[in-house]
Design an enzyme around this catalytic site. Structure first.
Site, PDB file in Angstrom:
ATOM      1  N   GLU A  81      45.486  -6.091  35.978  1.00  0.00           N
ATOM      2  CA  GLU A  81      46.701  -6.646  36.588  1.00  0.00           C
ATOM      3  C   GLU A  81      46.644  -8.174  36.631  1.00  0.00           C
ATOM      4  O   GLU A  81      45.608  -8.760  36.947  1.00  0.00           O
ATOM      5  CB  GLU A  81      46.830  -6.090  38.010  1.00  0.00           C
ATOM      6  CG  GLU A  81      48.020  -6.616  38.794  1.00  0.00           C
ATOM      7  CD  GLU A  81      47.969  -6.194  40.254  1.00  0.00           C
ATOM      8  OE1 GLU A  81      49.022  -6.284  40.921  1.00  0.00           O
ATOM      9  OE2 GLU A  81      46.892  -5.782  40.733  1.00  0.00           O
ATOM     10  N   CYS A 118      48.670  -1.518  40.275  1.00  0.00           N
ATOM     11  CA  CYS A 118      47.976  -1.670  41.553  1.00  0.00           C
ATOM     12  C   CYS A 118      48.165  -0.429  42.425  1.00  0.00           C
ATOM     13  O   CYS A 118      47.899   0.683  41.991  1.00  0.00           O
ATOM     14  CB  CYS A 118      48.437  -2.949  42.252  1.00  0.00           C
ATOM     15  SG  CYS A 118      47.417  -3.397  43.679  1.00  0.00           S
ATOM     16  N   LYS A 163      56.687  -3.654  37.903  1.00  0.00           N
ATOM     17  CA  LYS A 163      56.287  -2.878  39.067  1.00  0.00           C
ATOM     18  C   LYS A 163      57.499  -2.574  39.940  1.00  0.00           C
ATOM     19  O   LYS A 163      58.311  -3.451  40.219  1.00  0.00           O
ATOM     20  CB  LYS A 163      55.237  -3.659  39.869  1.00  0.00           C
ATOM     21  CG  LYS A 163      54.612  -2.873  41.014  1.00  0.00           C
ATOM     22  CD  LYS A 163      53.500  -3.675  41.670  1.00  0.00           C
ATOM     23  CE  LYS A 163      52.817  -2.874  42.768  1.00  0.00           C
ATOM     24  NZ  LYS A 163      51.741  -3.655  43.424  1.00  0.00           N
TER      25      LYS A 163
END
Length: 531
Positions: free
Chosen positions: A287, A405, A351
């Site tokens: 990430e 994440c 995301k």
């Protein structure tokens, strides 16, 4: 056992609250890095006996009658969450001069808030309390509802759900291919609390027998499913390289370190494969590995093209920017890019499920006027959330389901397209939390997503734990925490799961209904028996 139960039942006031706290703290040892599931067989019976000791006078007001049970649940929850989430404070120490003031809110405030869910669980259970198996069933329903609510209320935070205690290893994870985490949460509490039935009221033998049968089925199904072969992956096989650079978080946010960080990733990417290993087809960076806006740095794309060999693909976490229109600041997204050997971005995904206070600031106008800002997003306004989840399609046609994440801790984040994808992709940066239980807990929860979906996972983490996990939750290869390097392996195949999402939801509510019915019948029998 009965003597111990009697002593705990007779506790009152601060002593009862303290023992509840200790029981919750003990329950924390069921979670990584410990994984001692047997601890729950002690902590939950203690919780049952503490609730047994709640006997408010019928002439007292409603609040005074409910408060003792709720306080026991809160004390238990506070011990559990404090012991399991203290490491969140590490993220605030990366920029201690800016965020250290918020340390008590993260370390104490969040556990205190999450404990309210367990307070509600015990309060619900106390309304159906009796002297036998019914109270165990009521407690299971209460915790089942509490964990279900915790998965989505205020965007959700199901970290260290009780059900994970029953799934510390692949052998004990396979039930997740049939029932959802909510069902496992519920049944786990029933099983863990069952020792409290020894030597107690009506239905004890039936309750203990049911708990033993559930635990045996859980283990037995694990042996059975682990014996089944994983489906062979499509030909030609795909070789994946995981890059784990171990960049200190303080350096990642230092503008002077950007070029050095980028070069470290490139160096690991071009490292030769280990003997008898093929050249990787896909290289995966963690990430936000690219330390600048990639589309504004064409030279960086050229450097990536220089490192990649013909036919190789780089999949990397990066920050993406988008024009928001005249007079408005640009939007920023926590994203994944797919880059080919010519340095072209051929795929991207943003995301969806952002971390409150980490990646964006809730009630931004109000809180920013008080001088608050998000921890992990230094750009104005923090990150923006994607409106929908996009599969990443590689040039060879294979698909990846992106989870950035902590999206990997939410079972419901993996929808139908996730089950159709060839592989789950989880990129993360747990360096914020240092060498604490946090990265181990995160890995464990991500591991369960493979069993639930029957789909293998590629997981690349900045500081660890990076791994290829097969469709049964079994670790194929990996890099331990703080181990800098790369690992190459071929991508494993998928497995067929016995049920779909809709069926699993129905099983959950059916199980809740059966347990609640047992609690109600037991309660009515108990009431008649005392009249």
């Amino acid at each position: 056992m009965e003597r111990l139960a009697g002593k705990i039942i007779l506790l009152s006031g601060a002593s009862r609250a303290f023992v509840g706290f200790l029981a919750g703290l003990l329950a924390m040892f069921t979670q990584p890095p410990f994984g001692i599931f047997a601890a729950a067989f002690v902590s939950f019976p203690i919780l049952v006996w503490l609730i047994d000791g709640v006997a408010p006078h019928p002439d007292e007001g409603l609040l005074r009658r409910l408060l003792p049970a709720a306080s026991i649940g809160w004390s238990f929850g506070f011990g559990y969450f404090l012991g399991g989430l203290w490491w969140l404070g590490n993220a605030l120490l990366v920029e201690a001069d800016v965020f250290a003031w918020a340390l008590p809110l993260a370390v104490i405030g969040l556990p205190a808030f999450l404990a309210l869910f367990y307070a509600a669980a015990v309060l619900f259970a106390r309304c159906f309390w009796s002297d036998g198996v019914g109270r165990i069933a009521a407690l299971a329903v209460g915790f089942g509802l509490a964990e279900w609510l915790r998965s989505f209320v205020f965007t959700g935070f199901p970290w260290n759900a009780i059900g994970y205690a029953a799934m510390p290893m692949p052998l004990m994870m396979q039930s997740a291919s049939v029932v959802n985490l909510s069902t496992i949460n519920t049944l786990a509490v029933f099983v863990f609390a069952s020792p409290a039935l020894v030597g107690t009221g009506r239905g004890a033998r039936i309750g203990l027998g049911a708990a033993v049968a559930l635990f045996a089925a859980h283990i037995g199904f694990g042996y059975y499913r682990l014996s089944l072969p994983v489906t062979a992956p499509p030909e030609p096989q795909t070789t994946v390289r995981l890059v784990q650079p171990v960049i200190d978080q303080a350096k990642k946010i230092d503008d002077r370190e950007r070029a050095t960080i980028f070069e470290q990733h490139l160096a690991l990417t071009r490292a030769p494969p280990a003997p008898k290993h093929q050249r990787p087809d896909i290289v995966v960076w963690p990430e936000t590995s690219v330390p600048f806006i990639l589309t504004e740095n064409p030279d960086a794309l050229t450097r990536i093209a220089d490192v990649l060999e013909e036919g190789q693909i780089l999949v990397t976490g990066a920050v993406r920017t988008e024009d928001a229109g005249a007079g408005l600041p640009p939007r920023y997204y926590n994203s994944i890019y797919v880059i080919d050997d010519r340095g072209q971005i051929v795929g991207a995904a943003d995301k969806m499920h952002l971390v409150p206070f980490g990646e964006y600031l809730p009630f931004e106008q109000l809180l920013s006027s008080w001088g608050l800002s998000s921890v992990a997003a230094s750009m104005p306004g923090g990150f923006s959330a994607a409106r929908s989840r996009a599969l990443l399609t590689l040039p060879d046609g294979r698909t990846m389901y992106p989870l950035i994440c902590y999206e990997a801790i939410f079972p419901d984040e993996i929808d139908g397209s996730g089950h159709m994808a060839d592989v789950l992709l989880n990129v993360t940066n747990d360096a914020w939390f240092g060498d604490t239980p946090g990265p181990r807990q995160h890995f464990h929860q991500a591991q369960l997503r493979t069993v639930e979906s029957g789909t293998p996972m590629i997981r690349s983490a900045n500081s660890g734990i990076s791994a290829i996990i097969d469709a049964r939750g079994v670790l194929v290869v990996g890099l331990g925490y703080n181990y800098k390097g790369v690992v190459d392996t071929t991508l494993p195949g998928k497995m067929i799961t016995a049920t779909n999402t809709i069926t699993r939801d129905r099983i959950f509510w059916f199980a809740m209904g059966v347990l609640l019915l047992i609690a109600i019948i037991s309660r009515r029998s108990f009431s008649y028996g005392t009249n």
